[in-house]
Design a protein around this motif. Structure first.
Motif, PDB file in Angstrom:
ATOM      1  N   CYS A  47      -5.017   2.031  -8.679  1.00 32.60           N
ATOM      2  CA  CYS A  47      -5.417   3.009  -8.455  1.00 32.60           C
ATOM      3  C   CYS A  47      -6.725   3.505  -8.347  1.00 32.60           C
ATOM      4  O   CYS A  47      -7.150   3.551  -9.616  1.00 32.60           O
ATOM      5  CB  CYS A  47      -4.025   3.831  -9.090  1.00 32.60           C
ATOM      6  N   TRP A  60       0.775  -0.944  -0.096  1.00 32.25           N
ATOM      7  CA  TRP A  60       0.121   0.148   0.320  1.00 32.25           C
ATOM      8  C   TRP A  60       0.937   1.268   0.298  1.00 32.25           C
ATOM      9  O   TRP A  60       1.512   1.897   1.022  1.00 32.25           O
ATOM     10  CB  TRP A  60      -1.032   0.048   1.421  1.00 32.25           C
ATOM     11  N   SER A 101      -1.744  -3.220 -10.150  1.00 34.27           N
ATOM     12  CA  SER A 101      -1.541  -2.093  -9.910  1.00 34.27           C
ATOM     13  C   SER A 101      -2.798  -1.228 -10.127  1.00 34.27           C
ATOM     14  O   SER A 101      -4.024  -2.170 -10.482  1.00 34.27           O
ATOM     15  CB  SER A 101      -0.705  -0.707 -10.351  1.00 34.27           C
ATOM     16  N   TYR A 144       0.478   8.018  -2.886  1.00 29.99           N
ATOM     17  CA  TYR A 144      -0.152   7.595  -4.366  1.00 29.99           C
ATOM     18  C   TYR A 144      -1.363   7.165  -3.575  1.00 29.99           C
ATOM     19  O   TYR A 144      -2.401   7.162  -5.271  1.00 29.99           O
ATOM     20  CB  TYR A 144       0.693   7.197  -5.515  1.00 29.99           C
ATOM     21  N   GLN A 145      -1.824   6.165  -2.432  1.00 34.92           N
ATOM     22  CA  GLN A 145      -3.061   6.210  -2.475  1.00 34.92           C
ATOM     23  C   GLN A 145      -3.409   4.964  -3.668  1.00 34.92           C
ATOM     24  O   GLN A 145      -4.763   4.540  -4.576  1.00 34.92           O
ATOM     25  CB  GLN A 145      -4.165   7.233  -2.780  1.00 34.92           C
ATOM     26  N   LYS A 146      -2.669   3.837  -3.874  1.00 31.75           N
ATOM     27  CA  LYS A 146      -2.550   2.899  -4.289  1.00 31.75           C
ATOM     28  C   LYS A 146      -1.809   1.465  -3.916  1.00 31.75           C
ATOM     29  O   LYS A 146      -1.382   1.558  -3.279  1.00 31.75           O
ATOM     30  CB  LYS A 146      -1.720   3.006  -5.829  1.00 31.75           C
TER      31      LYS A 146
END
Length: 234
Positions: A219, A131, A217, A135-137
């Motif tokens: 996001c 986590w 990934s 970048y909140q991903k």
């Protein structure tokens, strides 16, 4: 100890809060399998978990999930990294730290340096999810040979992952319908053609797997799967 771990996580989209009962039922399902310890890590819109079993002595104590508050990075992993010495050299780290640094933290240091190119530098058996709070991903990968598994579910509101299928099926928003095409291909098709099956599909329509030698990934509400090269000399 070296750990054999089952990892799990939930990431609601659009900054929604992870519901505690969903965490509970998912980790309770994991506890049906043999293990020594269950550890959870949670922030408002992300949850990571790990259910571990100690199997052999090892130089470094592994605490998973692991969170680096300064870097805003968290990791949960089922990993055995074979090229630790080479990674230490590439990361320009003192090899004297080798015995004290768990594989998961070494993976996290590699992510800080190489970002999503990280899996190209790893040799061994692994499935991990990171986590990245900045970048909140979510970013993760499955090893080249597929020795570790990594399953996931996603719809317009949720993403959830686990190294086992059953905990994902325990979530109330995951549909439990069999994938008739997968069943027909696997059980009825010519055995010589099994290798031609879609490597992302599973016996359940709603559950997908990250194929070997691929990264994932997540996001926003976008999920991307990407193939990476086997360990290369760069």
């Amino acid at each position: 100890m070296i750990f054999l771990g089952a990892i799990a996580g939930i990431y609601p989209f659009y900054n929604k809060q992870v519901q505690g009962n969903h965490i509970y039922i998912m980790m309770k399902e994991l506890q049906r399998f043999l293990g020594d310890d269950t550890v959870l890590w949670q922030q408002e819109n992300i949850f990571l978990g790990c259910h571990t079993r100690q199997i052999t002595p090892a130089p470094a104590e592994e605490i998973l999930p692991y969170y680096d508050k300064e870097k805003q990075l968290a990791i949960t992993a089922d990993a055995g990294i074979d090229n630790r010495n080479e990674l230490f050299d590439r990361l320009e780290m003192d090899r004297s730290r080798n015995q004290a640094l768990p594989d998961s933290q070494l993976i996290l240091l590699g992510y800080q340096k190489w970002g999503e190119a990280l899996p190209e530098y790893l040799a061994g058996d692994f499935a991990f999810m990171i986590w990245d709070g900045k970048y909140q991903k979510l970013f993760g990968a499955r090893d080249y040979s597929g020795a570790r598994t990594l399953y996931y579910f996603h719809n317009q509101e949720h993403f959830a992952f686990c190294t086992l299928i059953q905990p994902l099926l325990s979530l109330p928003y995951v549909e439990k319908r069999f994938n008739e095409v997968w069943i027909a291909d696997f059980f009825l098709a010519d055995p010589d053609r099994v290798d031609h099956m879609n490597p992302m599909t599973t016996i359940y329509k709603s559950i997908t797997q990250v194929p070997p030698s691929h990264s994932i990934s997540v996001c926003g509400s976008t999920v991307k799967i990407k193939r990476y090269d086997q360990f290369i000399n760069k």
